[in-house]
Write an enzyme that holds these catalytic residues in place. Sequence first.
Site, mmCIF file in Angstrom:
data_model
loop_
_atom_site.group_PDB
_atom_site.id
_atom_site.type_symbol
_atom_site.label_atom_id
_atom_site.label_comp_id
_atom_site.label_asym_id
_atom_site.label_seq_id
_atom_site.Cartn_x
_atom_site.Cartn_y
_atom_site.Cartn_z
ATOM 1 N N ASP A 237 -2.934 -37.319 -38.700
ATOM 2 C CA ASP A 237 -3.644 -37.204 -37.428
ATOM 3 C C ASP A 237 -3.194 -38.266 -36.437
ATOM 4 O OD1 ASP A 237 -4.854 -39.049 -39.265
ATOM 5 O OD2 ASP A 237 -6.538 -39.260 -37.889
ATOM 6 N N GLU A 238 -3.366 -37.943 -35.150
ATOM 7 C CA GLU A 238 -3.182 -38.884 -34.046
ATOM 8 C C GLU A 238 -1.876 -39.673 -34.147
ATOM 9 O OE1 GLU A 238 -6.887 -41.037 -34.274
ATOM 10 O OE2 GLU A 238 -7.947 -39.509 -33.122
ATOM 11 N N VAL A 239 -0.774 -38.950 -34.297
ATOM 12 C CA VAL A 239 0.552 -39.584 -34.296
ATOM 13 C C VAL A 239 0.938 -39.755 -32.829
ATOM 14 C CG1 VAL A 239 2.881 -39.514 -35.248
ATOM 15 C CG2 VAL A 239 1.027 -38.313 -36.418
#
Length: 570
Positions: A237-239
């Site tokens: 997530d949230e790269v």
Amino acid sequence: MGKFINTPSVRFRRIWQGRNREVGRSTMVRGLRVKVIIVFGVTLIVFLWLISMQSIESWRQTNLKQVGLHELPSVESPYIDPTFPKKNQDRGFTEDTLRVFHLDLKGAPPTLEYLRRLLPLLATYGCDTILIEYEDMFPYWDALVNISARNAYKRQDIRKLLSWTHDLGMQVIPLVQTFGHMEHVLKLNDWKHLRELPDFPSDLCPSNSGSIQLIEEMITQVVMMHPGIKYIHIGGDEVIHVGACRSCSRTNPWILYSKHITEVAQMIRRKYPEMTPIIWDDMMRQWNPEFLTNNPLKNVVEVMVWDYVDVNNLITPMLWHWYTNAFKRIWVASAFKGADLSTADFPNLEVRYRNTKAWLKKIDDAKIPIAGFVLTGWSRYDHFAVLCELLPPSVPSLLLNMISISKKHVSSSDEKKLSVWKEALKCPSSSFTLESLKEDQNILTKCDYPGAEVYGIVLHYLILKAKTDTLYDTMTKNKAWLTPYNVNHNFSNIWRIVQDYTYMKTYTLLLDIRKFNRLSKTVLEKYFDTYTANEWLEQKISPLDKKLQTLGDSVEKLLNISIWPRRPIP
């Protein structure tokens, strides 16, 4: 025969008749032209439409090549879990769906003694799985030893925890970040060369060959400590900075993400054929439907879809449609804490309960099996963030939401769920409601659940904070003798200062805060290690002490002045 008389009236009629004939011919010609134009227009539209369809198809193929979908390897799904779905589950949310408690250890590990008290209660009210996000609390060894915090769990601690969960009939799913949220690893000198951007330690560079080697060793060690697990969560997530470095910028970010996660998942598949990787969904939300549908990633991972508000906010009906068409089964996640404010003290019970109910409504008509319903409980928003809500005072929210999704009560009315919730909390009175708790949170301090003591600590802190803020603002803003101007210029009415300072009982409040600090430390260390307890105290109580100490220092400074200058004040 009479002579033809060419009178004006006769001439007029002849002219008018001739004009009518001309108008009729002109009207016929215009009508014919209109028909020709219409036929030509329709023909042109059809022609352009055919060309546009060919162009769209050509663009589609070109676009897919540009994003590189054709470069991704073809992967067949290897996951056939004979225990899931069972005969009673072919779609949606049923009793076979896993009910999951997310235990986020990120820099704030609860004591084993506390977990030993909490887990049986959760099992009683429907929890059958724990998703453990270790981050830097896992005891890595050999080359990875520095990833572990100095207050990480020891291997024997994890063995004890797994023994308890086994006895309670609970599965454990470890979570290992493999792309974004890698701060706990990439902040260190040992692995800073694997950052996507040199100045930001959040994201791993997928183009660096050392990245997959690091991830493989991390996963290998975690799996060794969790024998027999069926699932492993690999984050994703949230790269934030995917595709930002020079090497990665040549490739479409969608492809970079897909390739990296697929490579990690295939590595897991090779080494542990019975294990299913799970990823968070948010990085796929911007993908177009065709990229998602044709992406081989969907064959090697299962997706965990999270939304902590009203569910349709981030997970639109269209996105949900494509998810349920692309994947064979799906996981969903609401939040029992860690989703209201990054520095919150308590979870918002009403909002958290509403979030879970919204998910239950959304998955009621899902076309595919819901593999698990996760109640996430974040300890902090990322590795560098301060603590948000602590776990013990969040137990009321955890229990309410766990009861709501439990096999026994998922179909019960709100009234029934709330009744069972009050029984689980062991409160002396059951007359309160979620609405009434807004006005009197003290009710939950009188209950007997694992964490009620800390709930009381946090609630008393909020009372002291309100008193301190009111006193400080009164003395430095609302009254005219201890403002920053007075202090900076050593110019004030001493009598007024002494009167206000004494009347507001400033010193008494300061002593109360320091006494409360000592009490809080004693209580918190029953639930957390001393480092976590000290962090919370420094984050919450120390600023109150500092505010009042600053007032005291200012008063003492001004009391030492006996001669004041003429205006203007220097």
